[in-house]
Structures are given as C-alpha cells and as structure tokens.
Design a protein around this motif. Structure first.
Motif, mmCIF file in Angstrom:
data_model
loop_
_atom_site.group_PDB
_atom_site.id
_atom_site.type_symbol
_atom_site.label_atom_id
_atom_site.label_comp_id
_atom_site.label_asym_id
_atom_site.label_seq_id
_atom_site.Cartn_x
_atom_site.Cartn_y
_atom_site.Cartn_z
ATOM 1 N N LYS A 131 -5.916 6.488 4.346
ATOM 2 C CA LYS A 131 -7.353 6.270 4.199
ATOM 3 C C LYS A 131 -7.820 5.108 5.081
ATOM 4 O O LYS A 131 -8.837 5.212 5.763
ATOM 5 C CB LYS A 131 -7.681 5.982 2.730
ATOM 6 N N ARG A 132 -7.080 4.023 5.077
ATOM 7 C CA ARG A 132 -7.476 2.858 5.883
ATOM 8 C C ARG A 132 -7.359 3.124 7.382
ATOM 9 O O ARG A 132 -8.161 2.613 8.155
ATOM 10 C CB ARG A 132 -6.658 1.640 5.483
ATOM 11 N N GLU A 148 -3.335 5.385 0.501
ATOM 12 C CA GLU A 148 -4.202 4.263 0.870
ATOM 13 C C GLU A 148 -4.031 3.898 2.347
ATOM 14 O O GLU A 148 -5.015 3.580 3.026
ATOM 15 C CB GLU A 148 -3.926 3.054 -0.018
ATOM 16 N N LEU A 175 0.822 -1.209 0.000
ATOM 17 C CA LEU A 175 0.000 0.000 0.000
ATOM 18 C C LEU A 175 0.857 1.260 0.000
ATOM 19 O O LEU A 175 1.897 1.320 0.658
ATOM 20 C CB LEU A 175 -0.922 0.022 1.225
#
Length: 65
Positions: A24-25, A21, A17
C-alpha cells in the motif's frame, strides 16, 4: 534530525510492516518521484525486497540538510 537518525527511525518503522501495508505504501508513495510497479511485480516480491524498495524510496525522497 541527522541523516543517520532519519535512516534508523525510517528503517525501524518499515521493519515492522507487513506485506499488505508495504504494498500500500509503495503504491501510494507521495515523494518527489513516482514509484510505478505493477501489482503482479509486487505480488511476486518477498517482504524483505518490498521493505528495501520502500526504504530506498523514502531515503532518496528526503530533502538534503
């Protein structure tokens, strides 16, 4: 799935990742507990540290066998 298999699969999926990302997670983490990091804090962390936070959260959120 054993704990070791879960860890290896999770770590491998996180390793690919990118920064956006990962952020965001972390911000949208839906585990048993809330992750509450400010945007500024996350912006100042390296990619490896972001991976560490997400991996730790996922490992600790996994129900015990």
């Amino acid at each position: 799935m054993t704990s070791r298999e879960y860890f290896e699969r999770t770590a491998t999926s996180i390793a690919v990742l990118g920064r956006s990302e990962l952020r965001k997670r972390i911000k949208n983490f839906g585990g048993r507990f809330k992750l509450d990091f400010s945007e500024d804090y996350l912006d100042n962390l390296g990619v490896d540290r972001l991976r560490h936070i997400l991996l730790a959260a996922l490992i600790n959120a996994k129900p015990s066998n």
